[in-house]
Design a protein around this motif. Structure first.
Motif, PDB file in Angstrom:
ATOM      1  N   HIS A  69    -115.960 -87.654 -83.137  1.00 48.49           N
ATOM      2  CA  HIS A  69    -116.564 -86.313 -83.098  1.00 48.49           C
ATOM      3  C   HIS A  69    -115.272 -85.284 -82.670  1.00 48.49           C
ATOM      4  N   PHE A  74    -114.450 -84.000 -88.365  1.00 48.91           N
ATOM      5  CA  PHE A  74    -115.735 -83.192 -88.867  1.00 48.91           C
ATOM      6  C   PHE A  74    -115.135 -82.812 -90.087  1.00 48.91           C
ATOM      7  N   ARG A 151    -115.492 -75.619 -82.050  1.00 46.11           N
ATOM      8  CA  ARG A 151    -116.519 -76.128 -82.745  1.00 46.11           C
ATOM      9  C   ARG A 151    -116.883 -74.892 -83.497  1.00 46.11           C
TER      10      ARG A 151
END
Length: 339
Positions: A69, A74, A151
């Protein structure tokens, strides 16, 4: 894309007197002997299965393994999803045409194929650029990596990639399908792409081809230059590393991405920018087959074989599935208690 002059256009009176085309005929590989068409169906069908299975596996592993992750995986997960979408625009239709022999496609279906094919392709260009930036930050600024590649930034970069593909391909499709088409209606290709479709227009395509040519140049050149700038920074930083093991690990991490970039942008650039010749149509089909079928198939192979972390996560997931299946089978085979 090739800009042609105006001499071949038909006058407006003749265009008005002709019936508009309601469907196109995809000639594909109809000139190939029937036996070879059968082998082509088998080969392309097998490649499509590998595309679906390989890229789905990458998506699954990077989702279920918490260690993956990270921004790098991603972006890789999004790339794999894009590859599935990209291949699914053309390959199922091609397989259907080879199997059934029905080569007709409606104007709307052709427009949809042009839109989605270029939308996913352009999105992939921008996503590959985002992945190059991610690797550049990871190697050149490792201490600030988690701060920079947050993120929210990763989500924004992916969203911009998808939005750019959708917006630019909308412009492509509108430029092509606002032109009149009144015959002939045979597209000498195995899917609806801009250059072969424009050849069938009943109006002057000079402006449309010029605008599309400029767009393709920008979309091919600008990401390529920015990726080269990123990798020049990466190589410069790697060469300064004192550890041989560190250099090897850094090169190994980046080489997979560089191979995918070269395959995708290289073959796509050759298809749309190669000069016309007597063998242009046939070579264009073969190159289109390369970047529409082979490149999406190689993505999971390149990343899977060269990425030790991904291979380790795959082995771990396989062991978990094996133990879970074994435990489940043992429970189901235990005799029921007597009452």
């Amino acid at each position: 894309m090739h800009v042609r002059g105006k001499p071949g256009i038909r006058n407006s009176a003749s265009v008005k007197n002709q019936t508009p085309v309601t469907e196109f005929i995809l000639l594909g590989f109809s000139h190939v002997p029937h036996v070879l068409q059968g082998w082509l169906f088998v080969g392309v069908g097998a490649a499509y299965m590998l595309i679906l299975l390989g890229n789905s596996l990458i998506i699954f592993i990077t989702l279920v393994d918490a260690a993956l992750h990270t921004p790098m995986y991603f972006f890789l997960r999004n790339l794999s999803f894009l590859e599935i979408c990209y291949a699914s625009v053309t390959i199922p239709r091609m397989l259907f045409n080879l199997l059934v022999g029905s080569k007709a496609i409606s104007i709307l279906g052709c427009a949809a194929q042009v839109y989605f094919f270029h939308s996913f392709g352009i999105s992939e260009c921008f996503l590959l650029l985002a992945m190059a930036y991610d690797r550049c930050v990871a190697i050149c600024c490792p201490l600030r990596y988690t701060l920079i590649m947050s993120r929210s930034l990763c989500l924004q970069m992916v969203a911009v990639s998808w939005a750019a593909g959708s917006l630019v391909s909308s412009g492509h499709a509108s430029l092509v399908f606002t032109l009149p088409y009144c015959g002939p209606n045979e597209i000498d290709h195995f899917f609806c792409d801009i250059p072969p479709v424009l050849k069938l227009a009943c109006a002057d395509t000079y402006r449309s081809e010029t605008e599309l040519f400029i767009l393709i140049i920008l979309l091919a050149i600008v990401p390529s230059i920015l990726i080269l700038v990123s990798y020049s920074q990466i190589i410069s930083t790697i060469l300064k590393m004192p550890s041989t093991e560190g250099k090897h690990k850094a090169f190994s991490t980046c080489s997979s991405h560089l191979i995918v970039v070269t395959l995708f942008l290289g073959t796509g650039g050759v298809v749309y920018l190669q000069p016309k010749s007597s063998s242009y149509v046939e070579s264009n089909k073969l190159l289109s087959l390369l970047y529409a079928v082979v490149t999406p198939m190689l993505n999971p192979i390149v990343y899977g074989l060269r990425n030790e972390t991904l291979k380790g996560a795959l082995r771990k997931s396989c062991r978990k599935i094996y133990f879970w299946a074994g435990r489940h089978l043992r429970k189901s085979s235990d005799p029921a208690p007597l009452h």
